[in-house]
Design an enzyme around this catalytic site. Sequence first.
Site, PDB file in Angstrom:
ATOM      1  N   GLU A 180     -11.014  -9.421   3.036  1.00  0.00           N
ATOM      2  CA  GLU A 180      -9.759  -9.067   3.708  1.00  0.00           C
ATOM      3  C   GLU A 180     -10.085  -8.925   5.183  1.00  0.00           C
ATOM      4  O   GLU A 180     -10.811  -8.004   5.585  1.00  0.00           O
ATOM      5  CB  GLU A 180      -9.178  -7.762   3.144  1.00  0.00           C
ATOM      6  CG  GLU A 180      -7.876  -7.366   3.836  1.00  0.00           C
ATOM      7  CD  GLU A 180      -7.157  -6.187   3.188  1.00  0.00           C
ATOM      8  OE1 GLU A 180      -7.271  -6.004   1.954  1.00  0.00           O
ATOM      9  OE2 GLU A 180      -6.481  -5.453   3.915  1.00  0.00           O
ATOM     10  N   HIS A 188       1.096   6.219   1.832  1.00  0.00           N
ATOM     11  CA  HIS A 188       1.837   7.175   2.655  1.00  0.00           C
ATOM     12  C   HIS A 188       2.962   7.876   1.920  1.00  0.00           C
ATOM     13  O   HIS A 188       3.510   8.861   2.413  1.00  0.00           O
ATOM     14  CB  HIS A 188       2.311   6.510   3.946  1.00  0.00           C
ATOM     15  CG  HIS A 188       1.147   6.292   4.862  1.00  0.00           C
ATOM     16  ND1 HIS A 188       0.132   7.203   4.968  1.00  0.00           N
ATOM     17  CD2 HIS A 188       0.798   5.261   5.661  1.00  0.00           C
ATOM     18  CE1 HIS A 188      -0.777   6.754   5.807  1.00  0.00           C
ATOM     19  NE2 HIS A 188      -0.406   5.568   6.232  1.00  0.00           N
ATOM     20  N   THR A 239      -8.045   3.510   8.590  1.00  0.00           N
ATOM     21  CA  THR A 239      -9.271   2.727   8.588  1.00  0.00           C
ATOM     22  C   THR A 239      -9.408   1.995   9.924  1.00  0.00           C
ATOM     23  O   THR A 239      -8.582   1.167  10.270  1.00  0.00           O
ATOM     24  CB  THR A 239      -9.226   1.695   7.443  1.00  0.00           C
ATOM     25  OG1 THR A 239      -8.691   2.334   6.294  1.00  0.00           O
ATOM     26  CG2 THR A 239     -10.593   1.149   7.138  1.00  0.00           C
ATOM     27  N   GLU A 243      -8.556   0.498  -2.797  1.00  0.00           N
ATOM     28  CA  GLU A 243      -9.400   0.528  -1.590  1.00  0.00           C
ATOM     29  C   GLU A 243     -10.332   1.720  -1.721  1.00  0.00           C
ATOM     30  O   GLU A 243      -9.911   2.815  -2.119  1.00  0.00           O
ATOM     31  CB  GLU A 243      -8.536   0.717  -0.344  1.00  0.00           C
ATOM     32  CG  GLU A 243      -7.662  -0.459  -0.045  1.00  0.00           C
ATOM     33  CD  GLU A 243      -6.786  -0.194   1.183  1.00  0.00           C
ATOM     34  OE1 GLU A 243      -6.883   0.903   1.774  1.00  0.00           O
ATOM     35  OE2 GLU A 243      -6.002  -1.064   1.529  1.00  0.00           O
ATOM     36  N   HIS A 245      -3.805  -4.726   7.651  1.00  0.00           N
ATOM     37  CA  HIS A 245      -3.876  -3.611   8.595  1.00  0.00           C
ATOM     38  C   HIS A 245      -2.990  -3.842   9.818  1.00  0.00           C
ATOM     39  O   HIS A 245      -3.141  -4.816  10.529  1.00  0.00           O
ATOM     40  CB  HIS A 245      -5.304  -3.309   9.064  1.00  0.00           C
ATOM     41  CG  HIS A 245      -5.471  -1.855   9.390  1.00  0.00           C
ATOM     42  ND1 HIS A 245      -5.044  -1.320  10.567  1.00  0.00           N
ATOM     43  CD2 HIS A 245      -5.954  -0.833   8.657  1.00  0.00           C
ATOM     44  CE1 HIS A 245      -5.268  -0.012  10.546  1.00  0.00           C
ATOM     45  NE2 HIS A 245      -5.815   0.307   9.398  1.00  0.00           N
ATOM     46  N   ASN A 268       0.851  -1.187   0.000  1.00  0.00           N
ATOM     47  CA  ASN A 268       0.000   0.000   0.000  1.00  0.00           C
ATOM     48  C   ASN A 268       0.891   1.243   0.000  1.00  0.00           C
ATOM     49  O   ASN A 268       1.668   1.453   0.940  1.00  0.00           O
ATOM     50  CB  ASN A 268      -0.898  -0.037   1.242  1.00  0.00           C
ATOM     51  CG  ASN A 268      -1.818   1.156   1.319  1.00  0.00           C
ATOM     52  OD1 ASN A 268      -1.394   2.281   1.072  1.00  0.00           O
ATOM     53  ND2 ASN A 268      -3.065   0.936   1.679  1.00  0.00           N
ATOM     54  N   HIS A 281      -5.556   3.736  -1.729  1.00  0.00           N
ATOM     55  CA  HIS A 281      -6.868   4.062  -1.177  1.00  0.00           C
ATOM     56  C   HIS A 281      -7.234   5.473  -1.602  1.00  0.00           C
ATOM     57  O   HIS A 281      -6.618   6.437  -1.169  1.00  0.00           O
ATOM     58  CB  HIS A 281      -6.790   3.952   0.359  1.00  0.00           C
ATOM     59  CG  HIS A 281      -8.085   4.160   1.060  1.00  0.00           C
ATOM     60  ND1 HIS A 281      -8.211   4.008   2.414  1.00  0.00           N
ATOM     61  CD2 HIS A 281      -9.318   4.512   0.617  1.00  0.00           C
ATOM     62  CE1 HIS A 281      -9.475   4.244   2.771  1.00  0.00           C
ATOM     63  NE2 HIS A 281     -10.159   4.575   1.698  1.00  0.00           N
ATOM     64  N   ARG A 322      -9.408   8.077  -0.894  1.00  0.00           N
ATOM     65  CA  ARG A 322     -10.371   8.481   0.141  1.00  0.00           C
ATOM     66  C   ARG A 322     -11.255   9.608  -0.370  1.00  0.00           C
ATOM     67  O   ARG A 322     -10.832  10.423  -1.192  1.00  0.00           O
ATOM     68  CB  ARG A 322      -9.616   8.958   1.391  1.00  0.00           C
ATOM     69  CG  ARG A 322      -8.879   7.858   2.138  1.00  0.00           C
ATOM     70  CD  ARG A 322      -8.239   8.439   3.391  1.00  0.00           C
ATOM     71  NE  ARG A 322      -9.252   8.956   4.275  1.00  0.00           N
ATOM     72  CZ  ARG A 322      -9.711   8.304   5.351  1.00  0.00           C
ATOM     73  NH1 ARG A 322      -9.197   7.142   5.686  1.00  0.00           N
ATOM     74  NH2 ARG A 322     -10.657   8.834   6.093  1.00  0.00           N
ATOM     75  N   ARG A 375      -7.057  12.831   1.198  1.00  0.00           N
ATOM     76  CA  ARG A 375      -5.959  13.303   2.053  1.00  0.00           C
ATOM     77  C   ARG A 375      -4.594  12.811   1.577  1.00  0.00           C
ATOM     78  O   ARG A 375      -3.580  13.406   1.901  1.00  0.00           O
ATOM     79  CB  ARG A 375      -6.182  12.907   3.510  1.00  0.00           C
ATOM     80  CG  ARG A 375      -5.984  11.454   3.806  1.00  0.00           C
ATOM     81  CD  ARG A 375      -5.949  11.218   5.304  1.00  0.00           C
ATOM     82  NE  ARG A 375      -7.223  11.490   5.934  1.00  0.00           N
ATOM     83  CZ  ARG A 375      -7.661  10.825   7.014  1.00  0.00           C
ATOM     84  NH1 ARG A 375      -6.906   9.903   7.576  1.00  0.00           N
ATOM     85  NH2 ARG A 375      -8.815  11.095   7.536  1.00  0.00           N
TER      86      ARG A 375
HETATM   87  N1  PXP Z   1      -5.843  -3.051   4.191  1.00  0.00           N
HETATM   88  C1  PXP Z   1      -6.803  -2.097   4.238  1.00  0.00           C
HETATM   89  C2  PXP Z   1      -8.179  -2.444   3.787  1.00  0.00           C
HETATM   90  C3  PXP Z   1      -6.504  -0.785   4.665  1.00  0.00           C
HETATM   91  O1  PXP Z   1      -7.471   0.148   4.701  1.00  0.00           O
HETATM   92  C4  PXP Z   1      -5.173  -0.481   5.029  1.00  0.00           C
HETATM   93  C5  PXP Z   1      -4.815   0.922   5.444  1.00  0.00           C
HETATM   94  O2  PXP Z   1      -4.980   1.776   4.362  1.00  0.00           O
HETATM   95  C6  PXP Z   1      -4.209  -1.501   4.948  1.00  0.00           C
HETATM   96  C7  PXP Z   1      -4.580  -2.781   4.558  1.00  0.00           C
HETATM   97  C8  PXP Z   1      -2.788  -1.259   5.297  1.00  0.00           C
HETATM   98  O3  PXP Z   1      -2.673  -0.978   6.655  1.00  0.00           O
HETATM   99  P1  PXP Z   1      -1.271  -0.538   7.251  1.00  0.00           P
HETATM  100  O4  PXP Z   1      -0.937   0.792   6.636  1.00  0.00           O
HETATM  101  O5  PXP Z   1      -1.512  -0.476   8.715  1.00  0.00           O
HETATM  102  O6  PXP Z   1      -0.283  -1.589   6.859  1.00  0.00           O
END
Ligand code: PXP
Length: 238
Positions: A151, A10, A101, A70, A191, A7, A43, A45, A49
């Site tokens: 998931e 960030h 999330t 996402e 997550h 992901n 994602h 959003r 952001r």
């Molecule tokens: N899976 C989903 C559905 C999420 O919303 C997120 C956060 O955007 C992640 C995985 C990744 O989470 P983390 O950044 O804590 O690894």
Amino acid sequence: MPKLGVNIDHVATIRQARRTIEPDPVWAAVLAELAGADVITLHLREDRRHIQDRDVRVMKQTVQVKLNLEMAAEEAITDIACDVHPHQATLVPERREEVTTEGGLDIIRNFDRVKRCTDRLLARGIEVSMFIDADPRQIEASKSLGAQAVELHTGRYADATTAAEQDAEFEKLASAGQFAVQQGLVLHLGHGLTYRNVQRVAAIPGVCELNIGHSIIARAVMVGMERAVREMKELILG
Ligand code: PXP
């Protein structure tokens, strides 16, 4: 063997801190792919952001592995998803004030709204994954909507502060995961996963995809994107 979804949100968070053009999450996706990422996850959003509409569109054209978008089960975002056509959409809950999330999507409570969105995505040929808590009722609801995957939210496992708490959360994930696989659903987890807690859940039978963001990007700031992705992939493959 589970696949690694990286992901890259960030990277966009850093860019948006200055509303500039760098660092570009598209570059991060390229480097993640070169280092062995099997899936690029982002994602979009509603509050924009971090990831912007342009990022989704450019990544659709440049990412060679699976692209996982996402998104909230909202009409305006569903319009964009249907237009861009990622391989997979993961439906997540969204609240504007949240830091990230928090908790899985409550499919039962939001059934009609999630169904409207899911029907449109499936009709467009986009695979749908539901980001839910490790709860058999949510798994059944996901299945009834025609989702191909779930998931399971690993946040509680990741946040556990004692070994006993972590064990209990792990057992919930393992048994819900088994139930999802028995239902014919593809099993994803995500997550809060880190270099320290990933191996235990990566070994849950039937896990196909792990989506990991914060921990990989945090390490990438120090050691570079490719090394950070490679080190995570090595842990997952065991
Ligand atoms: N899976 C989903 C559905 C999420 O919303 C997120 C956060 O955007 C992640 C995985 C990744 O989470 P983390 O950044 O804590 O690894």
